[in-house]
Motif scaffolding. Structure first.
Motif, PDB file in Angstrom:
ATOM      1  N   LEU A  50       0.829  -1.209   0.000  1.00  0.00           N
ATOM      2  CA  LEU A  50       0.000   0.000   0.000  1.00  0.00           C
ATOM      3  C   LEU A  50       0.863   1.259   0.000  1.00  0.00           C
ATOM      4  O   LEU A  50       0.545   2.239  -0.671  1.00  0.00           O
ATOM      5  CB  LEU A  50      -0.925   0.002   1.225  1.00  0.00           C
ATOM      6  CG  LEU A  50      -1.795   1.225   1.426  1.00  0.00           C
ATOM      7  CD1 LEU A  50      -2.916   1.248   0.391  1.00  0.00           C
ATOM      8  CD2 LEU A  50      -2.384   1.235   2.823  1.00  0.00           C
ATOM      9  N   LYS A 123      -3.375   9.228  -0.218  1.00  0.00           N
ATOM     10  CA  LYS A 123      -2.755   8.206  -1.074  1.00  0.00           C
ATOM     11  C   LYS A 123      -3.786   7.262  -1.669  1.00  0.00           C
ATOM     12  O   LYS A 123      -3.735   6.963  -2.851  1.00  0.00           O
ATOM     13  CB  LYS A 123      -1.729   7.421  -0.263  1.00  0.00           C
ATOM     14  CG  LYS A 123      -0.984   6.405  -1.091  1.00  0.00           C
ATOM     15  CD  LYS A 123       0.406   6.241  -0.579  1.00  0.00           C
ATOM     16  CE  LYS A 123       1.161   5.182  -1.304  1.00  0.00           C
ATOM     17  NZ  LYS A 123       1.596   5.575  -2.609  1.00  0.00           N
ATOM     18  N   SER A 124      -4.704   6.788  -0.863  1.00  0.00           N
ATOM     19  CA  SER A 124      -5.756   5.901  -1.390  1.00  0.00           C
ATOM     20  C   SER A 124      -7.047   6.167  -0.623  1.00  0.00           C
ATOM     21  O   SER A 124      -7.315   5.546   0.401  1.00  0.00           O
ATOM     22  CB  SER A 124      -5.342   4.441  -1.273  1.00  0.00           C
ATOM     23  OG  SER A 124      -5.359   4.003   0.051  1.00  0.00           O
TER      24      SER A 124
END
Length: 159
Positions: A50, A123-124
């Motif tokens: 991740l 980021k996500s």
């Protein structure tokens, strides 16, 4: 719609959240204790993917080694989970009984995660990340000391 919660109710809401956090980490710890696989190592690898970190070098490699060792020693991991849960329960007790030290403990222990949660959210983005970030921001808002503004009135003699 305005949320006018008195200071005691604000602290008790956070105390309830801390009890839930403590119970959750104990549940996870007990689940890992019963697990017969490399659940931590697999979770660490997923985290490194991740974060786009190379698991074969430097600190990420050491991190995976630590998780692999913890997988082999579930009892030690349970000790850490129990210590974290105890911290949450102590903080919850202090907040329920309006101890000032508990407010600061809560502010620090919630605030320390916010930069990381913001990073993960940028980021996500996802509902889980947004939920965790939101809960911590709400906790910080609830714990933040509220001071009523003092008004100074000057009499005609002082003017």
């Amino acid at each position: 719609m305005s949320l006018n919660l008195n200071p005691r109710r604000r602290l008790r809401i956070v105390a309830a959240i801390d009890i839930l956090k403590g119970l959750t980490i104990l549940s996870v710890g007990l689940g890992i204790l019963r697990a017969q696989s490399h659940v931590l190592e697999h979770g660490g690898q997923a985290l490194l993917r991740l974060l786009d970190l190379d698991p074969s070098t430097g600190a990420p490699y050491k991190f995976l080694e630590l998780l692999q060792a913890a997988d082999m020693e579930h009892g030690l991991l349970m000790v850490f989970a129990a210590a974290y849960a105890l911290l949450r329960f102590v903080e919850s007790y202090g907040l329920w009984f309006t101890r000032s030290w508990a407010r600061w403990l809560g502010l620090i222990s919630s605030g320390i995660y916010v930069p990381f949660e913001l990073y993960y959210f940028v980021k996500s983005p996802g509902w889980t990340t947004l939920g965790v970030l939101s809960i911590n921001l709400i906790v910080i808002w609830l714990l933040w000391p509220t001071k009523k503004p003092t008004t100074i009135s000057l009499s005609s003699e002082q003017q």
